[in-house]
Scaffold this active site. Structure first.
Site, PDB file in Angstrom:
ATOM      1  N   GLN A  99      -4.673  -5.160   6.751  1.00 24.34           N
ATOM      2  CA  GLN A  99      -5.672  -6.047   6.125  1.00 24.34           C
ATOM      3  C   GLN A  99      -5.632  -7.444   6.732  1.00 24.34           C
ATOM      4  O   GLN A  99      -6.190  -8.383   6.149  1.00 24.34           O
ATOM      5  CB  GLN A  99      -5.430  -6.151   4.612  1.00 24.34           C
TER       6      GLN A  99
ATOM      7  N   HIS B 273       0.871  -1.178   0.000  1.00 22.70           N
ATOM      8  CA  HIS B 273       0.000   0.000   0.000  1.00 22.70           C
ATOM      9  C   HIS B 273       0.912   1.233   0.000  1.00 22.70           C
ATOM     10  O   HIS B 273       2.038   1.184   0.508  1.00 22.70           O
ATOM     11  CB  HIS B 273      -0.847  -0.047   1.274  1.00 22.70           C
TER      12      HIS B 273
ATOM     13  N   CYS C  29      -4.765   2.608  -3.738  1.00 23.90           N
ATOM     14  CA  CYS C  29      -3.574   3.070  -3.009  1.00 23.90           C
ATOM     15  C   CYS C  29      -2.444   2.049  -3.102  1.00 23.90           C
ATOM     16  O   CYS C  29      -1.657   1.897  -2.156  1.00 23.90           O
ATOM     17  CB  CYS C  29      -3.880   3.366  -1.540  1.00 23.90           C
TER      18      CYS C  29
ATOM     19  N   LYS D 203     -10.737  -0.502  10.012  1.00 26.70           N
ATOM     20  CA  LYS D 203     -10.869  -1.708   9.172  1.00 26.70           C
ATOM     21  C   LYS D 203     -11.245  -2.929  10.023  1.00 26.70           C
ATOM     22  O   LYS D 203     -11.493  -4.003   9.508  1.00 26.70           O
ATOM     23  CB  LYS D 203      -9.571  -1.971   8.418  1.00 26.70           C
TER      24      LYS D 203
ATOM     25  N   ASP E  24       2.825  -4.734   8.236  1.00 25.86           N
ATOM     26  CA  ASP E  24       1.627  -3.921   8.031  1.00 25.86           C
ATOM     27  C   ASP E  24       0.433  -4.884   8.071  1.00 25.86           C
ATOM     28  O   ASP E  24       0.188  -5.627   7.122  1.00 25.86           O
ATOM     29  CB  ASP E  24       1.734  -3.213   6.673  1.00 25.86           C
TER      30      ASP E  24
HETATM   31  C1  LIG Z   1      -2.388  -2.905   3.491  1.00 27.18           C
HETATM   32  C2  LIG Z   1      -2.713  -1.528   3.960  1.00 27.18           C
HETATM   33  N1  LIG Z   1      -1.788  -0.831   4.628  1.00 27.18           N
HETATM   34  C3  LIG Z   1      -2.020   0.399   5.106  1.00 27.18           C
HETATM   35  C4  LIG Z   1      -3.222   1.003   4.902  1.00 27.18           C
HETATM   36  C5  LIG Z   1      -3.439   2.370   5.444  1.00 27.18           C
HETATM   37  O1  LIG Z   1      -4.476   2.357   6.349  1.00 27.18           O
HETATM   38  P1  LIG Z   1      -4.980   3.744   6.976  1.00 27.18           P
HETATM   39  O2  LIG Z   1      -5.412   4.579   5.805  1.00 27.18           O
HETATM   40  O3  LIG Z   1      -6.089   3.352   7.869  1.00 27.18           O
HETATM   41  O4  LIG Z   1      -3.811   4.321   7.681  1.00 27.18           O
HETATM   42  C6  LIG Z   1      -4.226   0.334   4.192  1.00 27.18           C
HETATM   43  C7  LIG Z   1      -5.519   0.973   3.911  1.00 27.18           C
HETATM   44  O5  LIG Z   1      -6.212   0.619   2.997  1.00 27.18           O
HETATM   45  C8  LIG Z   1      -3.962  -0.965   3.719  1.00 27.18           C
HETATM   46  O6  LIG Z   1      -4.888  -1.653   3.058  1.00 27.18           O
END
Ligand SMILES: Cc1ncc(COP(=O)(O)O)c(C=O)c1O
Length: 416
Positions: free
Chosen positions: A214, A134, A375, A237, A211
């Site tokens: 998800q 992401h 993203c 999420k 990370d």
């Molecule tokens: C794999 C992953 N990492 C990081 C993020 C960033 O999450 P946030 O926008 O809640 O900080 C997302 C959001 O879609 C994501 O899917």
């Protein structure tokens, strides 16, 4: 063992129709059709208990925390620290002080970039990520690249969207300062072998950031078993509110790191000449936090744990298999991201229609999907597309949701 005991020990069946009733937002129509919500990877809908807890805290238990000597502030502080303890148990962290509240996963990664990596970086040092990250796990490292000459090294994926582990290993070097990988790809649904990744990195003496934005809503996470140095996730999420997330970090590392931001809460004493920082995790929590959101995140964690993450995972795995089979029957549709280990995400393109048009036409049928690059522009382009449509599943989705999606997609296929 008595029949009654046996019955009590049997796992509770996952009754998705009953579970759906917990989510007020799902009970609406959009454009005159029942809402079919298939965008949980972007943000999950909230059960009533979470919504109620936000309102309850604001009505009954609200005051600034860690500051007041009066009963209401102490109650609010206790609630906040109880929420931290719930996150600790949820991740199986050894200590509550290893849980830093953040705004979201993005802030957690930026915190590690600025407080852990930045002080260690010399020009030419590297952070190793994967091609399926992401943007939240790409851009913070590029900022350090531009500021300090950090190199961003990317381990490639194959045409299914699976990480090439031999290529990943080949990119570990004495110049690597951190390995930072997503557990589950938000764009493709690929589940990375994070246990193997941590083991490999540790064999080279390298710390790992996972990370889990998800992952936490789809599977049991145990940071002690995983042995990663850092892990981040977002509350929104995980069926919780937005504005709250968490960073897990091993206590000795967090204790040795400088603060991320300066301000109130993160200090123990201040003069114009000198400031003593607070202990962890408060050293990383400058300013007034998301007080009611932290409490409601605790309730969201209770909620998924009561349903059972194993039951949720089993339900979502069955539904992903059902949806994959059904989508493959739609004329001209191709699924993007076909990893063997996958979770809850169906990215796809159609010969006949641009993803933007697919999203707009599905919306007219009350079906919410995400379109674009999610993203994660580099991995979408790596698999040969400029954009995809993405249906993502949550614990409340049903076969009927998939049937509605497929019927609508068939109509779209015949229109063009
Ligand atoms: C794999 C992953 N990492 C990081 C993020 C960033 O999450 P946030 O926008 O809640 O900080 C997302 C959001 O879609 C994501 O899917």
């Amino acid at each position: 063992m008595s029949a009654a005991t046996l019955k009590a020990e049997r796992p509770k069946p996952f009754d998705v129709e009953r579970v759906r009733l917990d989510f007020p937002c799902l009970q609406q129509t959009v454009h005159g059709r029942p809402l079919v919500f298939l965008d949980t990877a972007a943000s999950a809908q909230k059960p009533a208990v979470v919504i109620d807890e936000l309102a309850r805290v604001l009505r009954e238990d609200y005051a600034n925390i860690h500051r007041g000597v009066y009963a209401l502030s102490e109650r609010a502080t206790d609630l906040h620290e109880a929420a931290r303890a719930k996150v600790q148990r949820f991740l199986n962290a050894a200590e509550a002080r290893e849980i830093v509240f953040t705004r979201n996963a993005t802030e957690g990664i930026n915190l590690v970039a600025q407080s852990f990596v930045r002080p260690r970086v010399r020009p030419g040092d590297q952070v190793l990520i994967t091609a399926m990250e992401h943007h939240a796990n790409i851009v913070p490292w590029q900022l350090l690249r531009d500021q300090l000459g950090l190199e961003l090294v990317v381990a490639p994926v194959n045409d299914h969207g699976e990480l090439l582990m031999d290529q990943f290993e080949a990119r570990l070097s004495p110049r690597t300062k951190l390995v930072s990988v997503t557990w589950v790809s938000n764009a493709l649904g690929t589940i990375n072998p994070v246990h193997e990744i941590v083991e490999l990195a540790h064999r080279h003496g390298l710390p790992v950031l996972i990370d889990a934005a998800q992952a936490v809503q789809h599977m049991t996470v145990d940071v002690q078993d995983l042995d990663c140095e850092f892990l981040v996730f977002s509350g929104h999420k995980l069926y919780g509110p937005s504005g709250i997330g968490a960073l897990y970090g091993k206590a000795d590392l967090l204790a040795a790191m400088p603060p991320y931001q300066g301000g109130g809460e993160m200090i123990s004493s201040v003069s114009f000449e000198h400031t003593e920082f607070n202990e962890i995790p408060y050293k990383f929590e400058a300013g007034t936090p998301a007080i009611e959101a932290a409490a409601a995140l605790g309730v969201a964690i209770d909620y998924v744990q009561e349903l059972g993450l194993e039951q949720i995972a089993a339900h979502e795995t069955d539904l992903l298999a059902y949806a994959t089979r059904a989508l493959q029957q739609v004329p001209g549709l191709r699924i993007v991201g076909t990893a063997r280990q996958k979770c809850s995400v169906l990215s796809f393109v159609m010969d006949q229609a641009h993803p933007q048009d697919i999203g707009t036409l599905l919306d007219l049928d009350g079906i919410a999907v995400r379109t674009g690059q999610h993203c994660a522009q580099p991995v979408i382009e790596r698999l040969g597309h400029s954009a995809t449509a993405r249906a993502s599943l949550g614990l409340y989705n049903t076969e009927a949701d998939i049937d509605a999606l497929v019927a609508s997609l068939r109509r779209i296929a015949s229109m063009f």
